[in-house]
Design a protein around this motif. Structure first.
Motif, PDB file in Angstrom:
ATOM      1  N   GLY A 600       0.794  -1.226   0.000  1.00  0.00           N
ATOM      2  CA  GLY A 600       0.000   0.000   0.000  1.00  0.00           C
ATOM      3  C   GLY A 600       0.823   1.271   0.000  1.00  0.00           C
ATOM      4  O   GLY A 600       0.553   2.210  -0.769  1.00  0.00           O
ATOM      5  N   GLN A 601       1.835   1.333   0.871  1.00  0.00           N
ATOM      6  CA  GLN A 601       2.617   2.563   0.963  1.00  0.00           C
ATOM      7  C   GLN A 601       3.461   2.784  -0.278  1.00  0.00           C
ATOM      8  O   GLN A 601       3.717   3.929  -0.666  1.00  0.00           O
ATOM      9  CB  GLN A 601       3.493   2.525   2.208  1.00  0.00           C
ATOM     10  N   ILE A 602       3.899   1.713  -0.936  1.00  0.00           N
ATOM     11  CA  ILE A 602       4.644   1.860  -2.189  1.00  0.00           C
ATOM     12  C   ILE A 602       3.719   2.403  -3.271  1.00  0.00           C
ATOM     13  O   ILE A 602       4.105   3.252  -4.074  1.00  0.00           O
ATOM     14  CB  ILE A 602       5.262   0.521  -2.630  1.00  0.00           C
ATOM     15  N   ALA A 603       2.486   1.925  -3.293  1.00  0.00           N
ATOM     16  CA  ALA A 603       1.502   2.473  -4.228  1.00  0.00           C
ATOM     17  C   ALA A 603       1.277   3.954  -3.957  1.00  0.00           C
ATOM     18  O   ALA A 603       1.149   4.756  -4.894  1.00  0.00           O
ATOM     19  CB  ALA A 603       0.184   1.704  -4.109  1.00  0.00           C
ATOM     20  N   GLN A 604       1.229   4.338  -2.671  1.00  0.00           N
ATOM     21  CA  GLN A 604       1.051   5.738  -2.304  1.00  0.00           C
ATOM     22  C   GLN A 604       2.231   6.581  -2.791  1.00  0.00           C
ATOM     23  O   GLN A 604       2.045   7.683  -3.334  1.00  0.00           O
ATOM     24  CB  GLN A 604       0.941   5.857  -0.789  1.00  0.00           C
ATOM     25  N   MET A 605       3.429   6.076  -2.602  1.00  0.00           N
ATOM     26  CA  MET A 605       4.619   6.789  -3.061  1.00  0.00           C
ATOM     27  C   MET A 605       4.603   6.948  -4.580  1.00  0.00           C
ATOM     28  O   MET A 605       4.943   8.014  -5.111  1.00  0.00           O
ATOM     29  CB  MET A 605       5.874   6.035  -2.619  1.00  0.00           C
ATOM     30  N   ALA A 606       4.196   5.906  -5.287  1.00  0.00           N
ATOM     31  CA  ALA A 606       4.161   5.957  -6.749  1.00  0.00           C
ATOM     32  C   ALA A 606       3.124   6.960  -7.247  1.00  0.00           C
ATOM     33  O   ALA A 606       3.386   7.735  -8.172  1.00  0.00           O
ATOM     34  CB  ALA A 606       3.874   4.568  -7.317  1.00  0.00           C
ATOM     35  N   SER A 620      -1.250  13.930 -21.374  1.00  0.00           N
ATOM     36  CA  SER A 620      -1.404  12.718 -20.589  1.00  0.00           C
ATOM     37  C   SER A 620      -2.853  12.278 -20.674  1.00  0.00           C
ATOM     38  O   SER A 620      -3.761  13.118 -20.651  1.00  0.00           O
ATOM     39  CB  SER A 620      -1.026  12.956 -19.124  1.00  0.00           C
ATOM     40  N   PRO A 621      -3.082  10.981 -20.801  1.00  0.00           N
ATOM     41  CA  PRO A 621      -4.470  10.511 -20.824  1.00  0.00           C
ATOM     42  C   PRO A 621      -5.136  10.582 -19.456  1.00  0.00           C
ATOM     43  O   PRO A 621      -6.331  10.336 -19.350  1.00  0.00           O
ATOM     44  CB  PRO A 621      -4.335   9.062 -21.295  1.00  0.00           C
ATOM     45  N   PHE A 622      -4.378  10.927 -18.417  1.00  0.00           N
ATOM     46  CA  PHE A 622      -4.918  10.890 -17.066  1.00  0.00           C
ATOM     47  C   PHE A 622      -5.022  12.291 -16.480  1.00  0.00           C
ATOM     48  O   PHE A 622      -4.126  13.123 -16.644  1.00  0.00           O
ATOM     49  CB  PHE A 622      -4.035  10.020 -16.171  1.00  0.00           C
ATOM     50  N   SER A 623      -6.117  12.513 -15.766  1.00  0.00           N
ATOM     51  CA  SER A 623      -6.297  13.795 -15.088  1.00  0.00           C
ATOM     52  C   SER A 623      -5.597  13.799 -13.737  1.00  0.00           C
ATOM     53  O   SER A 623      -5.207  14.854 -13.242  1.00  0.00           O
ATOM     54  CB  SER A 623      -7.790  14.082 -14.913  1.00  0.00           C
ATOM     55  N   ARG A 624      -5.439  12.655 -13.123  1.00  0.00           N
ATOM     56  CA  ARG A 624      -4.721  12.523 -11.857  1.00  0.00           C
ATOM     57  C   ARG A 624      -4.455  11.041 -11.611  1.00  0.00           C
ATOM     58  O   ARG A 624      -4.968  10.172 -12.322  1.00  0.00           O
ATOM     59  CB  ARG A 624      -5.502  13.121 -10.679  1.00  0.00           C
ATOM     60  N   PHE A 625      -3.663  10.775 -10.579  1.00  0.00           N
ATOM     61  CA  PHE A 625      -3.373   9.405 -10.183  1.00  0.00           C
ATOM     62  C   PHE A 625      -3.826   9.207  -8.746  1.00  0.00           C
ATOM     63  O   PHE A 625      -3.750  10.113  -7.915  1.00  0.00           O
ATOM     64  CB  PHE A 625      -1.880   9.094 -10.314  1.00  0.00           C
ATOM     65  N   ALA A 626      -4.314   8.030  -8.450  1.00  0.00           N
ATOM     66  CA  ALA A 626      -4.810   7.718  -7.117  1.00  0.00           C
ATOM     67  C   ALA A 626      -4.424   6.298  -6.754  1.00  0.00           C
ATOM     68  O   ALA A 626      -4.096   5.478  -7.617  1.00  0.00           O
ATOM     69  CB  ALA A 626      -6.336   7.883  -7.063  1.00  0.00           C
ATOM     70  N   THR A 627      -4.464   6.028  -5.466  1.00  0.00           N
ATOM     71  CA  THR A 627      -4.267   4.673  -4.980  1.00  0.00           C
ATOM     72  C   THR A 627      -5.212   4.430  -3.820  1.00  0.00           C
ATOM     73  O   THR A 627      -5.743   5.385  -3.239  1.00  0.00           O
ATOM     74  CB  THR A 627      -2.810   4.437  -4.544  1.00  0.00           C
ATOM     75  N   LEU A 628      -5.431   3.179  -3.508  1.00  0.00           N
ATOM     76  CA  LEU A 628      -6.385   2.794  -2.474  1.00  0.00           C
ATOM     77  C   LEU A 628      -5.650   1.918  -1.464  1.00  0.00           C
ATOM     78  O   LEU A 628      -5.578   0.696  -1.598  1.00  0.00           O
ATOM     79  CB  LEU A 628      -7.566   2.043  -3.100  1.00  0.00           C
ATOM     80  N   VAL A 629      -5.082   2.555  -0.453  1.00  0.00           N
ATOM     81  CA  VAL A 629      -4.272   1.856   0.548  1.00  0.00           C
ATOM     82  C   VAL A 629      -5.194   1.212   1.570  1.00  0.00           C
ATOM     83  O   VAL A 629      -6.056   1.868   2.153  1.00  0.00           O
ATOM     84  CB  VAL A 629      -3.312   2.835   1.245  1.00  0.00           C
ATOM     85  N   HIS A 630      -5.006  -0.089   1.804  1.00  0.00           N
ATOM     86  CA  HIS A 630      -5.870  -0.818   2.727  1.00  0.00           C
ATOM     87  C   HIS A 630      -5.034  -1.788   3.553  1.00  0.00           C
ATOM     88  O   HIS A 630      -3.816  -1.874   3.389  1.00  0.00           O
ATOM     89  CB  HIS A 630      -6.967  -1.567   1.955  1.00  0.00           C
ATOM     90  N   THR A 631      -5.701  -2.513   4.449  1.00  0.00           N
ATOM     91  CA  THR A 631      -4.978  -3.396   5.375  1.00  0.00           C
ATOM     92  C   THR A 631      -5.194  -4.873   5.087  1.00  0.00           C
ATOM     93  O   THR A 631      -4.778  -5.716   5.875  1.00  0.00           O
ATOM     94  CB  THR A 631      -5.431  -3.125   6.826  1.00  0.00           C
TER      95      THR A 631
END
Length: 912
Positions: A600-606, A620-631
């Motif tokens: 999760g935290q690596i996804a957050q860093m990326a 860029s084809p993307f308006s923003r980047f997001a991640t979903l950090v969970h346990t």
């Protein structure tokens, strides 16, 4: 072609000479001939590195032994050279991807079954053990001396502690905004948030004692220079209850710089107040300096994760040997993970101080088994697919290797509960789940100021304010992940003596305790998870939960009761859509979806890195980047939460807002990339439409982040147009989730009923969690069909996180009243936004807009505060929803980064 004959010591190892099975130190092809003690044996199948093969005849019914302890019994005659296989190992291999061109052949039928023999202390013959002889001379490290009660720290950190999950996003935000102020100050090692999932949103908090004890231990930990505890006063665990616990249990709270802050709901004001409190402490924190301190002040947390067959041969024995040195210098050590010692009780209690300590250890194991049974689980479910892939076929085999973290010469001095302080020098066992991070949190709360983490596959986990020394079990893996690992215990397998490795590792440990950054600290990566709450207190509800009616996915029909027929326009399919705008098509989010807690935290860093660089790109084809950090995805009774996990992960991967999705595995979890491949296949989705990365297999943090960046820069991501979706073609009106919390006025209930009716009859979708207080209100129930009103309890139409395939009104099964867990499940259904009504400050969602509204009866920051005229509320809701759906307005929570994400574990999920 004649098979080469290989010397045994070149290709395999015995944990102990008396064992009747050996462990392959490299992958060996079927037919390989191995020379052992002037005899030759031929391998029946491929034996992967870390897997076992028989070295002598084993009759049906005879035991199989590693480390001189039984881990299974033969179900058929097993000959020398036969590869070992139980049902769990075969299932694990079938679930992973192998290159057919490699010519691997594996057993298709088990030849042994698991056997765990219950262990009992023979009190009649019991003899107390003896502890290692202490050193007379004193060695030192450079540490931060606190009070006598608090001890000595290895770091001097400023900590922002979220008392419950309700303040997790605030803790992260405050620490982030203050990082530039704190970092670089003399004698200050940084500022970190402690954000976790516990303490709110459950009708019964069964882990209350665990949580309070952990929070109390973190507050006074010797590595803490100053700490701010932040709460939401309405939570059942809050600053008041925490202070009461600290005082009543004599924690030295007055001996640490500390403060308590209750959130007001005004985000910027709360951040300003938190900054001011922390800044006031900094002049004093920076005066704290390192001084020479005895090694007796070191307290070592012993932990393992991503274990393999060599954990018990190289990594754990090395950790135990280093720990023996710390014990001889008068220090402390903490062994944990209760369920991961089931099957190794005989070894653990081989050297124990007294009978009461032995009984306490066995009682904790019995309690753990009992708690698992309430949820329909057993300890045998602990080993992950990754463990089995690496040769740990069952819990007994995993436990025997894990127990090697206690050196045979070192006596078990004390057994304590989760987070209970270690009051005296010696070797401790602490009750905890096998979930690495949940276990570590308890060890730190107990006073551990250093962590030795042994890993076979390459777990990269680190704690926020206690340095983690990561020990790799094999040279090959160490070389792959050299940037993340501190010690190569695999050198022992290559011929380096254990005594030489012990001395080298001890010197490194002292250096890191004295301030040298560990590899994890250099990477800037840290996580925490506290032993998660469980819902059952006995087995009385188990069958009721298992047999409950399953949602059908079909929309619930509504009664036409409230709409203004004259004001509506007729839309497609006979529906009306005059009130609502169409959903936008220009926002496409690049989603990095971690498959488990540890990635999760690596996804957050990326995601952070990609967003920083987004403005530098011309297109860029993307308006923003997001991640979903969970346990989730590791360290939980996965069978009971599989449906929840599967529905939610696929729902987000195919969400209409997502323009490209990459799955990021850690590499050793239960929910790995191969498992995600199987979920997609079950839903007729192509794996080629998604990106795939692995922290471990791709070579660590820096390399996997480069791979993630490369994937999202590929033109095919932008060329995909509409994302892969399980839904029908996009509707012409939005899909909305409504999440009510607390008391809602009858006038607002009526406005919401009209809103739901109008949106559904316009061809849109409304999803609400179930149970739901609105359903009991007369002003809302008027739109429900009589058949549902007469039913004692509504049957929800969707499981938690299930994608909406049929437009209309839906109720989503919601096992807890937890705000963030509800938002997480609702977002996975494919809705455009969540309309939330609450009288408390609540976080938004990293991907799906969360619009917070209130009818003005409480203070706080809301996207919409309804005026004094209830007759206008319906139109105000419509206008605000249209603004957000059309992209003209962003919810405040998203702009403030006041966001959170948390999967529920349902009724039967429990840490293992």
């Amino acid at each position: 072609m004649m098979q080469q004959t290989l010397p045994f010591h070149h290709v395999a190892r015995f944990p102990l000479p008396q064992d009747n099975v050996a462990i392959a130190t490299r992958t060996l092809a079927a037919g390989t001939i191995i020379e052992l003690d002037s005899t030759h044996l031929t391998l029946s199948h491929t034996v992967l590195v870390g897997h076992r093969f028989a070295t002598q005849p084993i009759a049906q019914g005879q035991g199989l032994y590693s480390w001189g302890l039984p881990f299974g019994v033969a179900t058929t005659a097993i000959g020398p050279g036969d590869a070992l296989a139980n049902a769990g190992m075969i299932e694990a291999l079938d679930g992973r991807s192998f290159n057919p061109n490699l010519g691997y052949t594996f057993p298709q039928k088990p030849n042994f079954q698991d056997r765990i023999v219950p262990y009992e202390v023979d009190e009649a013959t019991f003899e107390p053990g003896t502890q290692v002889i202490p050193y007379q001379e004193t060695r030192t490290f450079m540490g931060y001396r606190r009070s006598v009660s608090r001890g000595v720290g290895t770091r001097n950190m400023v900590v922002v502690l979220g008392t419950t999950s309700s303040t997790a996003s605030y803790a992260r935000a405050l620490a982030e905004t203050m990082s530039t102020v704190v970092n670089g100050l003399p004698n200050v090692d940084g500022i970190v948030p402690i954000s976790h999932t516990e303490g709110s949103g459950y009708e019964r908090i069964n882990n209350r004692d665990f949580l309070l004890r952990t929070l109390a231990g973190l507050m006074v930990h010797p590595n803490v220079g100053a700490i701010l505890a932040v709460d939401l006063a309405s939570d059942s665990i809050n600053n008041e209850s925490l202070q009461t616990y600290l005082r009543s249990h004599n924690y030295p709270l007055d001996e640490v710089l500390h403060g308590f802050l209750t959130l007001s709901g005004q985000w910027e004001d709360d951040l300003r107040q938190g900054r001011e409190m922390v800044e006031a402490w900094l002049p004093q924190v920076r005066t704290m300096k390192r001084t020479p301190e005895s090694l007796s002040h070191l307290a070592i947390a012993l932990q393992c994760g991503g274990s393999d067959a060599f954990s018990g041969i190289s990594g754990n024995p090395l950790a135990s040997s280093v720990t023996k040195e710390i014990i001889r210098h008068g220090g402390r050590a903490n062994l944990a993970e209760t369920d991961e010692l089931i099957g190794s009780e005989a070894y653990v209690l081989q050297n124990v101080c007294d009978l009461d300590t032995a009984r306490t250890f066995l009682n904790f194991i019995a309690e753990f088994k009992e708690r698992l049974s309430w949820h329909g689980q057993s300890a045998e479910g602990n080993p992950s697919g990754g463990n089995k892939m690496r040769g740990l076929y069952n819990i007994a085999l995993k436990s025997i290797g894990a127990a090697m973290k206690r050196h045979p010469d070192v006596r078990l001095d004390s057994v304590i509960d989760y987070g209970q302080p270690m009051s005296e020098p010696g070797y401790y066992f602490m009750n905890s789940p096998g979930n690495d991070l949940e276990s570590i949190a308890g060890q730190v709360a107990s006073g551990s100021n250093l962590i030795i983490f042994i890993t076979g596959n390459g777990s990269i986990t680190n704690f926020p304010f206690v340095p983690t020394i990561k020990v790799m079990t094999t040279t090959q893996r160490y070389e792959l992940l050299a940037d993340e690992m501190d010690v190569n215990a695999g050198a022992y397998l290559d011929g380096t003596s254990m005594s030489e490795l012990t001395q080298e590792t001890l010197e490194l440990l002292i250096d890191i305790a004295s301030g040298q950054p560990s590899k994890g600290e250099l990477a800037g990566h840290a996580q925490i998870s506290i032993w998660r709450n469980w819902q059952q207190q006995d087995r009385s509800r188990f069958q009721e939960i298992v047999d409950r009616p399953r949602p059908t996915g079909q929309a619930i029909p509504l009664v036409r009761s409230l709409g203004d027929n004259e004001a509506r326009q007729t839309g497609a399919n006979g529906h009306t859509n005059g009130h609502f705008v169409t959903r936008p098509t220009d926002e496409k989010v690049g989603l990095i979806l971690p498959t488990s807690l540890c990635s999760g935290q690596i996804a957050q860093m990326a995601a952070h890195h990609l967003n920083e660089n987004l403005g530098k790109q011309q297109t860029s084809p993307f308006s923003r980047f997001a991640t979903l950090v969970h346990t989730e995805g590791c360290g939980v009774a996965f069978a009971s939460t599989r449906e929840i996990y599967a529905e939610t992960m696929v729902g987000y991967a195919t969400h209409p807002l997502v323009g490209g999705c990459l799955f990021l595995e850690h590499g050793c979890e239960k929910a790995h990339n191969d498992y995600l491949h199987s979920l997609l296949q079950e839903r007729d989705l192509s794996s080629d439409d998604f990106g795939w990365a692995s922290v471990q297999l791709d070579g660590g943090i820096e390399k996997v982040m480069a791979k993630i960046a490369s994937y999202f820069q590929l033109e095919r991501c932008g060329d995909k147009g509409t994302p892969v979706t399980m839904q029908a073609p996009p509707m012409q009106v939005p899909s909305i989730a409504i999440l009510p919390e607390g008391e809602i006025s009858p006038q607002l209930v009526g406005a919401l009923a009209q809103f739901v009716e109008e949106l559904v009859y316009a061809g849109g979708t409304v999803v609400m969690p179930y149970p739901n207080p609105l359903l009991q209100k007369a002003e809302f129930s008027i739109i429900l069909p009589p058949s549902h009103l007469s039913t004692p309890s509504l049957i929800p139409s969707l499981t938690y996180g299930q994608v909406v395939d049929n437009p209309g009104f839906h109720l989503m099964e919601m096992p807890t009243p937890h705000w963030t867990e509800a938002v997480t499940g609702l977002g996975a259904t494919g809705i455009d936004l969540i309309l939330g009504f609450t009288d408390k400050p609540r976080p938004g969602h990293p991907l799906v807009p969360v619009l917070l509204a209130n009818d003005g009866h409480t203070s706080g920051e809301w996207d919409l505060v309804l005026d004094d005229e209830p007759s206008r509320w319906f139109q105000q809701l419509v206008e605000m929803v249209n603004q957000v759906v059309s992209g003209k307005q962003q919810p405040k929570a998203l702009m403030q980064k006041n966001i959170d994400f948390q999967l529920t574990r349902g009724w039967l999920g429990i840490s293992t």
